[in-house]
Design an enzyme around this catalytic site. Structure first.
Site, PDB file in Angstrom:
ATOM      1  N   GLU A  61       0.823  -1.218   0.000  1.00 51.17           N
ATOM      2  CA  GLU A  61       0.000   0.000   0.000  1.00 51.17           C
ATOM      3  C   GLU A  61       0.853   1.263   0.000  1.00 51.17           C
ATOM      4  OE1 GLU A  61      -3.549  -1.871   2.754  1.00 51.17           O
ATOM      5  OE2 GLU A  61      -1.775  -1.050   3.713  1.00 51.17           O
ATOM      6  N   ASP A 236      -7.360  -5.158   8.782  1.00 51.12           N
ATOM      7  CA  ASP A 236      -6.929  -3.876   8.215  1.00 51.12           C
ATOM      8  C   ASP A 236      -6.802  -3.883   6.707  1.00 51.12           C
ATOM      9  OD1 ASP A 236      -4.737  -5.510   8.103  1.00 51.12           O
ATOM     10  OD2 ASP A 236      -3.314  -4.081   8.921  1.00 51.12           O
TER      11      ASP A 236
HETATM   12  P1  NAD Z   1       2.538 -10.994  13.337  1.00 42.91           P
HETATM   13  O1  NAD Z   1       2.421 -11.949  12.204  1.00 42.91           O
HETATM   14  O2  NAD Z   1       3.894 -10.656  13.854  1.00 42.91           O
HETATM   15  O3  NAD Z   1       1.691 -11.521  14.584  1.00 42.91           O
HETATM   16  C1  NAD Z   1       0.379 -12.005  14.477  1.00 42.91           C
HETATM   17  C2  NAD Z   1       0.126 -12.979  15.619  1.00 42.91           C
HETATM   18  O4  NAD Z   1      -1.253 -13.373  15.574  1.00 42.91           O
HETATM   19  C3  NAD Z   1       0.969 -14.256  15.514  1.00 42.91           C
HETATM   20  O5  NAD Z   1       1.698 -14.463  16.698  1.00 42.91           O
HETATM   21  C4  NAD Z   1      -0.080 -15.339  15.279  1.00 42.91           C
HETATM   22  O6  NAD Z   1       0.279 -16.604  15.848  1.00 42.91           O
HETATM   23  C5  NAD Z   1      -1.307 -14.742  15.953  1.00 42.91           C
HETATM   24  N1  NAD Z   1      -2.582 -15.307  15.532  1.00 42.91           N
HETATM   25  C6  NAD Z   1      -2.998 -15.607  14.271  1.00 42.91           C
HETATM   26  N2  NAD Z   1      -4.251 -16.093  14.305  1.00 42.91           N
HETATM   27  C7  NAD Z   1      -4.639 -16.074  15.612  1.00 42.91           C
HETATM   28  C8  NAD Z   1      -5.830 -16.453  16.290  1.00 42.91           C
HETATM   29  N3  NAD Z   1      -6.872 -16.966  15.630  1.00 42.91           N
HETATM   30  N4  NAD Z   1      -5.896 -16.293  17.640  1.00 42.91           N
HETATM   31  C9  NAD Z   1      -4.820 -15.796  18.336  1.00 42.91           C
HETATM   32  N5  NAD Z   1      -3.668 -15.445  17.739  1.00 42.91           N
HETATM   33  C10 NAD Z   1      -3.571 -15.571  16.399  1.00 42.91           C
HETATM   34  O7  NAD Z   1       1.773  -9.684  12.878  1.00 42.91           O
HETATM   35  P2  NAD Z   1       1.852  -8.212  13.518  1.00 42.91           P
HETATM   36  O8  NAD Z   1       2.885  -7.405  12.848  1.00 42.91           O
HETATM   37  O9  NAD Z   1       1.854  -8.329  15.006  1.00 42.91           O
HETATM   38  O10 NAD Z   1       0.458  -7.636  13.026  1.00 42.91           O
HETATM   39  C11 NAD Z   1      -0.743  -8.151  13.571  1.00 42.91           C
HETATM   40  C12 NAD Z   1      -1.901  -7.678  12.738  1.00 42.91           C
HETATM   41  O11 NAD Z   1      -2.043  -6.268  12.892  1.00 42.91           O
HETATM   42  C13 NAD Z   1      -1.730  -7.925  11.246  1.00 42.91           C
HETATM   43  O12 NAD Z   1      -2.963  -8.371  10.735  1.00 42.91           O
HETATM   44  C14 NAD Z   1      -1.374  -6.572  10.681  1.00 42.91           C
HETATM   45  O13 NAD Z   1      -1.756  -6.435   9.340  1.00 42.91           O
HETATM   46  C15 NAD Z   1      -2.175  -5.675  11.599  1.00 42.91           C
HETATM   47  N6  NAD Z   1      -1.686  -4.313  11.696  1.00 42.91           N
HETATM   48  C16 NAD Z   1      -2.609  -3.330  11.756  1.00 42.91           C
HETATM   49  C17 NAD Z   1      -2.203  -2.024  11.887  1.00 42.91           C
HETATM   50  C18 NAD Z   1      -3.221  -0.933  12.007  1.00 42.91           C
HETATM   51  O14 NAD Z   1      -2.892   0.237  11.934  1.00 42.91           O
HETATM   52  N7  NAD Z   1      -4.466  -1.262  12.260  1.00 42.91           N
HETATM   53  C19 NAD Z   1      -0.837  -1.703  11.917  1.00 42.91           C
HETATM   54  C20 NAD Z   1       0.092  -2.739  11.896  1.00 42.91           C
HETATM   55  C21 NAD Z   1      -0.351  -4.062  11.793  1.00 42.91           C
END
Ligand code: NAD
Length: 361
Positions: A61, A236
């Site tokens: 993005e 997101d």
């Molecule tokens: P990451 O991959 O480092 O961590 C995600 C975690 O979620 C992993 O540890 C995984 O095992 C766990 N997980 C997956 N499915 C699960 C479930 N059903 N129940 C419990 N745990 C589960 O990712 P990250 O960098 O920590 O990002 C997390 C999320 O936040 C991503 O989807 C990312 O796109 C989103 N994000 C959003 C914003 C925003 O501004 N809203 C900003 C950054 C990241």
């Protein structure tokens, strides 16, 4: 000889060193204040939904925004299966430029800064929406964003009990390890939980920070008690959600920028006229974040360009004050501005020319 215009450059290591020298919790507080101030200037910004390029494995993005004085953009990806390639799910970099000339003042890694600004924005929203005096938060998803969410809620809301759940217990163990400095002194308690239900028990704030490309239901309506504030971070982009639609119908929902959130947020599951409140209206006092103790409130976070502008503005000021990073000749600025070819041919002579540090504060 004409001086060369230079751009301040903060690579990932320089951003990390800067944040460590400030202190993570202080950085989160400073950044949150920048984000809050910029949301209060909402009408000064030229805004647009981010431009997304989707693939079967993720999304890339571009996020531009300007207040008429400075222009910012961020490049960011989201690839939930990147861990299998030893790459983070989210990686980002961004630039801040002066509108008067278009000259880029700052080019910076924003991978770490994205985690900081996401957590800071979550805490800004929770301060305006969560029940007062909340000390326990359920944290579902303990990956790369998790520590920053914990520290922001600790620093800004006084949360000190984290009820942590992840499908991967190694993620929760990593969270405990990384925050041992605070748990050892008793400032924080991180309790690993065996299920989402166990994590939710007694928590009046629930943060969902999971990564899955498909529609997931991390929280069902019947699991959420009256009065709870949900900080939904993981849903997101189109096709990626974490919450049961019935829960959305029950909640008072705040979003960052409605046109983008309708496409990317939890509310992508709802009809186009589903009522939401833009966060700036809550922050400026126009609309209450919560109307009653039993309200279920929801911050449907997707990440908006304005927050990245705030982050670049904060990074630039902090880097200038602490002389962090280095200067690079990011763009060509020939002596004779209309003779780019001549500049190309005179490159040998340009070696050792004096520089103008345009990025200085
Ligand atoms: P990451 O991959 O480092 O961590 C995600 C975690 O979620 C992993 O540890 C995984 O095992 C766990 N997980 C997956 N499915 C699960 C479930 N059903 N129940 C419990 N745990 C589960 O990712 P990250 O960098 O920590 O990002 C997390 C999320 O936040 C991503 O989807 C990312 O796109 C989103 N994000 C959003 C914003 C925003 O501004 N809203 C900003 C950054 C990241």
């Amino acid at each position: 000889m004409k001086e060369t215009a230079m751009t301040r450059f903060l690579d990932a290591t320089a951003v990390a060193a800067l944040v460590r020298s400030i202190g993570v919790q202080t950085a989160l507080r400073q950044l949150a204040e920048h984000v809050r101030q910029d949301f209060l200037r909402w009408h000064r910004f030229e805004k647009s939904a981010r431009l997304a390029s989707h693939s079967p494995v993720g999304v890339i993005e571009l996020m531009p925004v300007t207040d008429g004085e400075q222009y910012a953009f961020k490049y960011v990806n989201g690839h939930p299966r990147n861990a299998a390639h030893a790459m983070p799910t989210v990686m980002a970099f961004g630039a801040l430029a002066e509108v008067s000339t278009g000259f880029p003042l700052l080019l910076a890694d924003m991978t770490l800064a994205t985690a900081l600004r996401t957590a800071a924005t979550s805490a800004v929203a929770a301060r305006a929406m969560a029940p007062h005096g909340t000390t326990a938060m359920a944290l579902i998803g303990n990956g790369a964003q998790a520590e920053f969410q914990v520290l922001a809620f600790h620093a800004m809301l006084g949360v000190h009990e984290i009820r942590a759940y992840d499908v991967d217990p190694a993620a929760t163990a990593k969270l405990q390890r990384n925050l041992a400095g605070l748990t050892d002194t008793g400032e924080l308690r991180i309790l690993p939980m065996a299920s989402i239900d166990e994590a939710l028990a007694g928590a009046h704030i629930v943060s969902t920070v999971t990564a899955d490309k498909t529609r997931a239901t991390i929280l069902r309506d019947e699991q959420i008690a009256p009065g709870v504030h949900i900080n939904a971070v993981g849903g997101d982009c189109p096709g990626k959600t974490e919450l049961d639609p019935a829960l959305l119908r029950r909640a008072r929902v705040a979003v960052e920028y409605e046109p983008q959130s309708r496409l990317e947020g939890e509310i992508q599951q709802m009809p186009a006229d589903f009522p939401v409140i833009e966060l700036w209206r809550i922050l400026n006092g126009e609309v209450p974040g919560r109307t009653a103790v039993e309200d279920v409130t929801l911050f449907d976070s997707v990440g908006f360009a304005l927050e990245d502008y705030s982050t670049l503005r904060w990074l630039h000021a902090a880097a200038c004050a602490r002389h962090a990073g280095r200067y690079v000749e990011l763009v060509a600025t020939p002596d004779d501005t209309r003779d780019l070819y001549g500049w190309l041919m005179r490159q040998d002579e340009a070696e050792g020319a004096p520089v103008t540090r345009r990025a200085a504060a």
